[in-house]
Design an enzyme around this catalytic site. Structure first.
Site, short mmCIF file in Angstrom:
data_model
loop_
_atom_site.label_atom_id
_atom_site.label_comp_id
_atom_site.label_asym_id
_atom_site.label_seq_id
_atom_site.Cartn_x
_atom_site.Cartn_y
_atom_site.Cartn_z
N CYS A 170 42.82 -74.20 85.77
CA CYS A 170 43.39 -72.89 85.61
C CYS A 170 44.08 -72.13 86.87
O CYS A 170 43.12 -72.16 87.89
CB CYS A 170 42.31 -71.80 85.05
SG CYS A 170 42.59 -70.18 84.53
N SER A 209 50.60 -69.29 80.12
CA SER A 209 50.23 -68.01 79.05
C SER A 209 51.00 -66.87 79.47
O SER A 209 51.01 -66.66 80.78
CB SER A 209 48.78 -67.89 79.20
OG SER A 209 48.36 -66.56 78.52
N CYS A 268 48.74 -58.55 89.70
CA CYS A 268 49.69 -58.55 88.46
C CYS A 268 50.40 -57.08 88.38
O CYS A 268 49.50 -56.21 88.25
CB CYS A 268 49.07 -59.01 87.35
SG CYS A 268 50.27 -59.22 85.73
N SER A 297 50.12 -63.85 74.79
CA SER A 297 48.96 -63.01 74.78
C SER A 297 49.51 -61.93 73.83
O SER A 297 50.06 -61.01 74.55
CB SER A 297 48.61 -62.61 76.12
OG SER A 297 48.24 -63.68 76.89
N LEU A 298 49.06 -61.85 72.75
CA LEU A 298 49.58 -60.80 71.78
C LEU A 298 48.54 -59.46 71.81
O LEU A 298 48.67 -58.52 72.04
CB LEU A 298 49.66 -61.41 70.23
CG LEU A 298 50.34 -60.22 69.41
CD1 LEU A 298 51.71 -59.88 69.63
CD2 LEU A 298 50.20 -60.99 67.93
N HIS A 299 47.31 -59.71 71.38
CA HIS A 299 45.92 -58.95 71.70
C HIS A 299 46.10 -57.91 70.47
O HIS A 299 45.26 -56.79 70.63
CB HIS A 299 45.78 -58.51 72.89
CG HIS A 299 45.80 -59.42 73.88
ND1 HIS A 299 45.43 -60.71 73.55
CD2 HIS A 299 46.22 -59.51 75.41
CE1 HIS A 299 45.47 -61.57 74.85
NE2 HIS A 299 45.82 -60.83 75.67
N ASN A 311 35.68 -60.55 77.64
CA ASN A 311 34.61 -61.01 78.83
C ASN A 311 34.74 -59.53 79.54
O ASN A 311 35.38 -59.27 80.37
CB ASN A 311 34.92 -62.20 79.59
CG ASN A 311 34.18 -62.34 80.62
OD1 ASN A 311 32.71 -62.24 80.48
ND2 ASN A 311 34.34 -63.02 81.74
N CYS A 351 39.89 -66.65 84.76
CA CYS A 351 40.20 -66.28 85.89
C CYS A 351 40.38 -64.69 85.88
O CYS A 351 40.15 -63.84 85.05
CB CYS A 351 41.30 -66.66 86.53
SG CYS A 351 41.39 -68.67 86.65
N GLY A 387 47.87 -63.42 87.49
CA GLY A 387 49.31 -62.89 87.54
C GLY A 387 49.97 -63.52 86.20
O GLY A 387 49.62 -64.08 85.24
N GLU A 388 51.38 -62.86 86.15
CA GLU A 388 52.23 -63.25 84.98
C GLU A 388 52.95 -64.23 85.50
O GLU A 388 54.30 -63.95 86.35
CB GLU A 388 52.78 -61.93 84.44
CG GLU A 388 53.99 -62.13 83.48
CD GLU A 388 53.60 -62.96 82.37
OE1 GLU A 388 52.79 -62.74 81.65
OE2 GLU A 388 54.49 -64.04 82.19
N1 SAH Z 1 49.52 -62.99 82.54
C1 SAH Z 1 49.40 -63.98 81.80
C2 SAH Z 1 48.43 -65.11 81.94
C3 SAH Z 1 47.17 -64.67 82.78
S1 SAH Z 1 45.94 -64.09 81.99
C4 SAH Z 1 48.75 -63.59 80.37
O1 SAH Z 1 48.41 -62.28 80.35
O2 SAH Z 1 48.86 -64.09 79.14
C5 SAH Z 1 45.31 -65.51 80.84
C6 SAH Z 1 44.70 -64.86 79.54
O3 SAH Z 1 43.38 -64.32 79.85
C7 SAH Z 1 45.39 -63.71 78.86
O4 SAH Z 1 45.48 -64.25 77.35
C8 SAH Z 1 44.72 -62.46 79.21
O5 SAH Z 1 44.84 -61.35 78.08
C9 SAH Z 1 43.11 -63.02 79.27
N2 SAH Z 1 41.91 -62.31 79.86
C10 SAH Z 1 42.34 -61.49 80.77
N3 SAH Z 1 41.21 -61.01 81.21
C11 SAH Z 1 40.22 -61.05 80.44
C12 SAH Z 1 39.03 -60.89 79.98
N4 SAH Z 1 38.07 -60.00 80.78
N5 SAH Z 1 38.27 -61.20 79.11
C13 SAH Z 1 39.02 -62.47 78.13
N6 SAH Z 1 40.41 -62.73 78.30
C14 SAH Z 1 40.95 -62.21 79.39
FE1 SF4 Z 2 48.62 -59.62 84.29
FE2 SF4 Z 2 48.05 -61.17 82.26
FE3 SF4 Z 2 46.23 -59.50 83.63
FE4 SF4 Z 2 48.02 -58.42 81.78
S1 SF4 Z 2 46.51 -59.98 81.35
S2 SF4 Z 2 47.65 -57.80 84.04
S3 SF4 Z 2 49.72 -59.59 82.25
S4 SF4 Z 2 47.36 -61.31 84.51
#
Ligand code: SAH
Ligand code: SF4
Length: 333
Positions: free
Chosen positions: A95, A184, A102, A207-209, A286, A327, A152-153
């Site tokens: 990963c 992602s 970010c 990442s829709l959420h 998490n 991460c 990061g993105e």
């Molecule tokens: N910035 C990108 C990639 C890094 S984050 C993105 O947001 O997609 C990778 C994934 O981890 C994303 O789907 C993000 O929503 C998720 N994520 C971040 N923090 C999290 C947490 N505390 N618990 C579960 N998933 C988490």
């Molecule tokens: Fe950046 Fe992805 Fe975290 Fe949102 S979830 S702050 S885009 S690393």
């Protein structure tokens, strides 16, 4: 390790030296040029000075035991993290982080709460794989899959991420197939369109959420600048161009986006994706901020509603394991 520097230093040498040097780094996985015995001693010395291979990192064994995390110290003192997930049968996924911090500031995300520090260079991205590959080699194993799901993105550091991917993919690099590499994204303007035009067949996760903009903007401030309507248009474009399967990530957070009504609304929203080449990956949050994951029962119900609506759902990472392994939680400490 800086590839450009390496190429510069070797530009006065016969052509085959570069090939030998790359082989030593990416296949033999040396961590000091003195081990590259195919190269003349004077050259090894020069390379150790100008292009050192050492990667400074603290490695922590995770729980479960098949997960390890590394906190990597960059040359300027900043820190990033990278995670290794091992699977049955000797395969393993790294990963990767693409940035330090970010800028998108998602409220649930440890990286987002750190703010943005800087982009990683291709070498710093590649270094994360070198670190794990060197360790795995001692057990005669290899890195088989890569996911950009760390800090990061990736689409906000597009060129450097693609530069690293070319090294991962190239035959004199790690030789990892594009189909084993996943990105992602939260979905930034033009990012998905750019990736759709790449010749490499990379995997994409979105990442829709949330089932609507009002909920999404509570979690992802960037939604105000780039709403779900645009994202779905991009997804449709991507699917029409690539015919690849898109993963929709949906983080389940207690009381925010996990109700039965929201599951139905999500199902309705996803019916706009055409062609319907996607599946939903549900992730229990998490806790790293003031949010909590829903109960197991609520997650089960959410999943059932989507299934009843004929939506393909998984509750685990296709690419690895559940996000608890992943991460954004180490370097922010
Ligand atoms: N910035 C990108 C990639 C890094 S984050 C993105 O947001 O997609 C990778 C994934 O981890 C994303 O789907 C993000 O929503 C998720 N994520 C971040 N923090 C999290 C947490 N505390 N618990 C579960 N998933 C988490
Ligand atoms: Fe950046 Fe992805 Fe975290 Fe949102 S979830 S702050 S885009 S690393």
């Amino acid at each position: 390790m800086n590839l450009e520097k390496l190429e510069n230093i070797l530009s006065d040498e016969p052509k085959f030296r570069l090939k030998q040097a790359k082989r030593a780094v990416f296949v033999d996985l040396i961590d000091d040029w003195s081990q590259a015995t195919v190269l003349p001693a004077a050259l090894r010395e020069k390379l150790n000075q100008a292009c050192p291979l050492r990667i400074k990192a603290e490695v922590l064994k995770g729980r479960p035991a098949d997960v390890s995390k590394a906190l990597i110290h960059l040359d300027d003192g900043l820190k990033i993290e990278s995670v290794l997930m091992r699977h049955a049968g000797g395969r393993s996924t790294v990963c990767l982080s693409s940035q330090v911090g970010c800028a998108l500031g998602c409220l649930f995300c440890a990286t987002g709460r750190m703010g943005f520090k800087r982009n990683l260079t291709p070498e710093e991205i590649v270094g994360q794989v070198l670190l794990w590959a060197r360790r795995l080699k001692k057990e005669k194993q290899k890195v088989s899959n890569l996911v950009f799901m760390g800090m990061g993105e990736p689409f906000l550091n597009y060129e450097n991420v693609m530069g690293a991917i070319r090294i991962f993919n190239s035959q004199d690099g790690f030789n990892i197939g594009a189909r084993h590499i996943s990105l992602s994204t939260v979905g930034v303007k033009d990012g998905i369109k750019k990736i759709a035009a790449e010749p490499l067949q990379l995997n994409l996760a979105l990442s829709l959420h949330a089932p609507n903009d009002a909920v999404r903007a509570k979690l992802i401030p960037y939604d105000n600048a780039y709403p779900i309507g645009n994202l779905l248009q991009d997804a449709n474009y991507y699917l029409a161009q690539t015919k690849r399967r898109l993963m929709i990530e949906y983080l389940l957070i207690d009381g925010l986006n996990d109700s039965p009504e929201q599951a139905l609304e999500l199902a309705g929203l996803l019916k706009q994706i055409n062609p319907p080449l996607f599946f939903v990956n549900l992730i229990a949050y998490n806790p790293t901020a003031d949010f909590q994951p829903p109960s197991t029962r609520k997650i089960f119900e959410f999943k059932k509603i989507l299934r009843d609506q004929k939506i393909d759902v998984t509750e685990r990472y296709r690419f690895g394991q559940d996000i608890k392994a992943a991460c954004g939680q180490l370097a922010g400490r």
